[in-house]
Design an enzyme around this catalytic site. Structure first.
Site, short mmCIF file in Angstrom:
data_model
loop_
_atom_site.label_atom_id
_atom_site.label_comp_id
_atom_site.label_asym_id
_atom_site.label_seq_id
_atom_site.Cartn_x
_atom_site.Cartn_y
_atom_site.Cartn_z
N GLU A 1 -46.84 -15.93 5.96
CA GLU A 1 -45.64 -16.74 6.10
C GLU A 1 -45.63 -17.33 7.52
O GLU A 1 -45.80 -16.59 8.50
CB GLU A 1 -44.37 -15.89 5.90
CG GLU A 1 -43.12 -16.74 6.01
CD GLU A 1 -41.83 -15.95 5.80
OE1 GLU A 1 -41.79 -14.76 6.11
OE2 GLU A 1 -40.85 -16.57 5.31
N LYS B 1 -24.80 -5.14 8.11
CA LYS B 1 -25.64 -4.79 9.26
C LYS B 1 -26.42 -6.05 9.64
O LYS B 1 -27.39 -6.42 8.98
CB LYS B 1 -26.61 -3.67 8.87
CG LYS B 1 -27.02 -2.74 9.99
CD LYS B 1 -27.81 -3.36 11.11
CE LYS B 1 -29.27 -3.57 10.84
NZ LYS B 1 -29.91 -4.46 11.82
N CYS C 1 -36.48 -19.36 5.50
CA CYS C 1 -37.25 -18.82 4.37
C CYS C 1 -37.65 -19.96 3.45
O CYS C 1 -38.78 -20.03 2.98
CB CYS C 1 -36.40 -17.80 3.63
SG CYS C 1 -34.79 -18.43 3.15
N GLU D 1 -33.91 -10.77 -0.82
CA GLU D 1 -34.21 -12.18 -0.55
C GLU D 1 -35.22 -12.16 0.59
O GLU D 1 -34.85 -11.91 1.74
CB GLU D 1 -32.94 -12.92 -0.10
CG GLU D 1 -31.83 -12.97 -1.13
CD GLU D 1 -32.09 -14.01 -2.21
OE1 GLU D 1 -33.00 -14.84 -2.05
OE2 GLU D 1 -31.38 -13.97 -3.22
P1 NAD Z 1 -36.57 -8.41 9.16
O1 NAD Z 1 -37.04 -7.99 7.83
O2 NAD Z 1 -37.31 -7.97 10.36
O3 NAD Z 1 -35.05 -7.92 9.39
C1 NAD Z 1 -34.03 -8.23 8.47
C2 NAD Z 1 -32.92 -7.21 8.59
O4 NAD Z 1 -33.43 -5.94 8.12
C3 NAD Z 1 -32.44 -6.96 10.01
O5 NAD Z 1 -31.04 -6.76 10.01
C4 NAD Z 1 -33.13 -5.67 10.39
O6 NAD Z 1 -32.48 -4.94 11.39
C5 NAD Z 1 -33.11 -4.93 9.07
N1 NAD Z 1 -34.08 -3.85 8.93
C6 NAD Z 1 -35.22 -3.65 9.63
N2 NAD Z 1 -35.83 -2.51 9.20
C7 NAD Z 1 -35.06 -2.01 8.22
C8 NAD Z 1 -35.16 -0.87 7.37
N3 NAD Z 1 -36.18 -0.01 7.44
N4 NAD Z 1 -34.18 -0.66 6.46
C9 NAD Z 1 -33.14 -1.53 6.35
N5 NAD Z 1 -33.00 -2.61 7.11
C10 NAD Z 1 -33.94 -2.86 8.04
O7 NAD Z 1 -36.43 -10.00 9.07
P2 NAD Z 1 -36.06 -11.03 10.21
O8 NAD Z 1 -37.23 -11.12 11.14
O9 NAD Z 1 -34.72 -10.71 10.77
O10 NAD Z 1 -35.91 -12.38 9.35
C11 NAD Z 1 -36.98 -13.18 9.00
C12 NAD Z 1 -37.45 -12.89 7.59
O11 NAD Z 1 -36.37 -13.04 6.68
C13 NAD Z 1 -38.50 -13.89 7.12
O12 NAD Z 1 -39.50 -13.23 6.39
C14 NAD Z 1 -37.72 -14.83 6.22
O13 NAD Z 1 -38.49 -15.52 5.27
C15 NAD Z 1 -36.76 -13.88 5.60
N6 NAD Z 1 -35.61 -14.62 5.08
C16 NAD Z 1 -35.46 -14.73 3.72
C17 NAD Z 1 -34.39 -15.47 3.19
C18 NAD Z 1 -34.19 -15.61 1.71
O14 NAD Z 1 -33.09 -15.99 1.30
N7 NAD Z 1 -35.18 -15.34 0.88
C19 NAD Z 1 -33.48 -16.08 4.07
C20 NAD Z 1 -33.68 -15.95 5.44
C21 NAD Z 1 -34.74 -15.21 5.93
#
Ligand code: NAD
Length: 498
Positions: free
Chosen positions: A399, A187, A296, A262
């Protein structure tokens, strides 16, 4: 040569999800628009998946689960290698789609495709090397026995990805799942589904059985709980924000699924007085401003020793002031342009709010700090450097997911390490020094999933990657990632004569 938008045939193909080996619309026929963050133009209209669609995908995965688990490892690897070859043939097109939907310059998008291919190749090569073990155990009931550890696929897996690196973060879920014998449903983030759909289509074209690798598109708030709570799903891998991580952990925890998270980070970088300043300046610049700061594992807090602070800052300001910001759609393909827009308006507003908060608490903006002139059509923000940032400002406590770098002066290493550790997160970190004692101290004492020594914050496919504290649980990348798609089963052969 200028970049061009993907032609109609490229993106009009990507309006459907991939469920049970078929390209399908949403069960309600609903769609939503994906727009280019650099100019607001429509890139494609995509299926807005429903919980019914998720249930269909899980049913398709269940139907093929046993067949895939019993497919010989070499055959699984061969299919993945074939898919990788198809991706190689289409990598320019994939990079163009990624650039259009995400906003990153084409050379960064091409770099991400390359990194994804490297990761998938790494896992395809590992497929035939997964092994269990034999364990000596004491005799029981007067007979010899021996133990074994048999490794079995954990089952139907779900991979949920964010918008900042949609492809590499998908690859590091798909590769380990497929070689471990698990079907996986991806997804992608709602704003970046297109390059993911393209890659998943091509991997399927290589001959994966229907249902082994699927993609549902839509909103996390609508599909998330069904994906992560479905009783037939046994494994959930999320890359995303800490807030969504908490929700996923809660929902998946109800049925004791294997979960890896992650999540966010606020990496500290420490520059020691003996550091190679030129290399450290470059590391700080790329580490903070790559992907417009939306990473991240980015350098989000920079600690520079007082003896070299002025020299370091003057070099850093000079370099970053030449870090060119521009529209990825109009710049030459081999540009000086290093940075595109932020991915979304709310992302830019958040950065502006964090910066305003720091300034109100006494911080000084020494470079950038505003929206650039002449780039009003997208969510652009200048590469920004800030000094005198107070420890209670949002630039430190939250962050910072954009191109703003707070820099701090420190006196001794213990103080710098304590400040790096004072964060709620613990993803990456780095130390820049040639002194082995200082480097070792940082490696031992910094609370983070990774510490780089004299190296930019870069995720290698060969090494496990992940966080501690609010940065998450579990590991992706490296052979270690495969462990999270396998269950170790203890087996005892008893009653042996002789
Ligand atoms: P987000 O948490 O808003 O969304 C991530 C994913 O989760 C999307 O596909 C979203 O549709 C889905 N999602 C949203 N609500 C959900 C729910 N209730 N249940 C299941 N899935 C759900 O994050 P974002 O804004 O897309 O990405 C940025 C964030 O990701 C930042 O905090 C960044 O640090 C983190 N990130 C972490 C890593 C790592 O490897 N640690 C890598 C890249 C990004």
């Amino acid at each position: 040569m200028t970049q061009t938008a993907p032609d109609q045939s490229t993106t009009s193909d990507l309006t459907h999800m991939l469920i049970g080996g078929e390209k399908v619309p949403s069960s309600t026929g609903a769609t939503y628009e994906v727009k280019n963050p650099a100019n607001g133009q429509l890139v494609a209209t995509v299926a807005r998946g429903t919980t019914d669609d998720v249930n269909k995908a899980v049913a398709a995965a269940k139907a093929v689960q046993k067949q895939w688990a019993e497919t010989p490892a070499e055959d699984r690897a061969a299919l993945l290698f074939k898919g990788i070859a198809l991706l190689e043939q289409n990598k320019k097109e994939i990079a163009r789609i990624l650039s259009q939907e995400q906003g990153k310059p084409l050379f960064e998008a091409a770099g991400e495709v390359h990194h994804m291919l490297h990761g998938l190749t790494f896992y395809a090569g590992l497929a035939s090397k997964i092994r269990g073990s034999q364990v000596p155990v004491p005799p029981a009931m007067g007979k010899h026995s021996y133990g074994m550890i048999v490794r079995r696929p954990v089952g139907i897996s779900v991979g949920i990805t964010p918008w900042n690196f949609p492809l590499t973060l998908m690859g590091t879920k798909v590769g380990p799942a497929l070689i471990a014998g698990c079907p996986i449903i991806i997804k992608p983030a709602q704003t970046t589904p297109l390059s993911t759909l393209k890659v998943i289509e091509l991997l399927n074209e290589a001959g994966l059985p229907a249902g082994v690798l699927q993609c549902v598109t839509g909103f996390g708030s609508e599909l998330g709980d069904t994906l992560t709570g479905h009783p037939d799903v046994r494994r959930v891998a999320l890359t995303g924000s800490t807030g969504v991580g908490k929700r996923v952990q809660q929902v998946a925890g109800q049925s004791f699924k294997r979960v890896t998270l992650e999540l966010g980070g606020s990496d500290g970088m420490i520059v020691c007085p003996d550091a190679n300043l030129k290399a450290a300046v470059n590391g700080a610049m790329v580490g903070r401003f790559w992907n417009a700061g939306q990473a991240c594992l980015a350098v989000k807090r920079l600690y520079v020793h007082e003896d070299v602070y002025d020299d370091f800052m003057s070099q850093l300001k000079d370099k970053v002031s030449r870090y060119e910001l521009g529209d990825p759609n109009t710049v030459p393909e081999k540009p000086k342009v290093r940075m595109g827009p932020l991915h979304a308006e709310f992302q830019r507003k958040e950065i502006e709010d964090q910066l305003a908060d720091a300034v109100a608490k006494g911080a000084k903006v020494v470079l950038g700090g505003k929206r650039p002139e002449g780039l009003d059509q997208g969510f652009f923000f200048e590469p920004t450097i800030v000094e005198n940032v107070s420890e209670d400002s949002k630039l430190v406590t939250e962050e910072v997911f954009g191109p703003v770098l707070p820099v701090f002066k420190y006196k001794d290493l213990d103080e710098a390490i304590a400040k790096v550790n004072a964060s709620e997160w613990g993803l990456g970190s780095s130390i820049w020094t040639n002194n082995m004692i200082w480097a070792n101290k940082a490696v031992r004492e910094i609370d983070a999933g990774v510490t780089w020594v004299n190296m930019i914050h870069y995720g290698y496919d060969e090494l496990p990657f992940g966080g501690v504290k609010a940065s998450g649980i579990g590991r992706e990348h490296g052979p270690e990632a495969v462990d999270f798609y396998l269950e170790d089963k203890g087996v005892v052969f008893g009653g042996l004569e002789g």
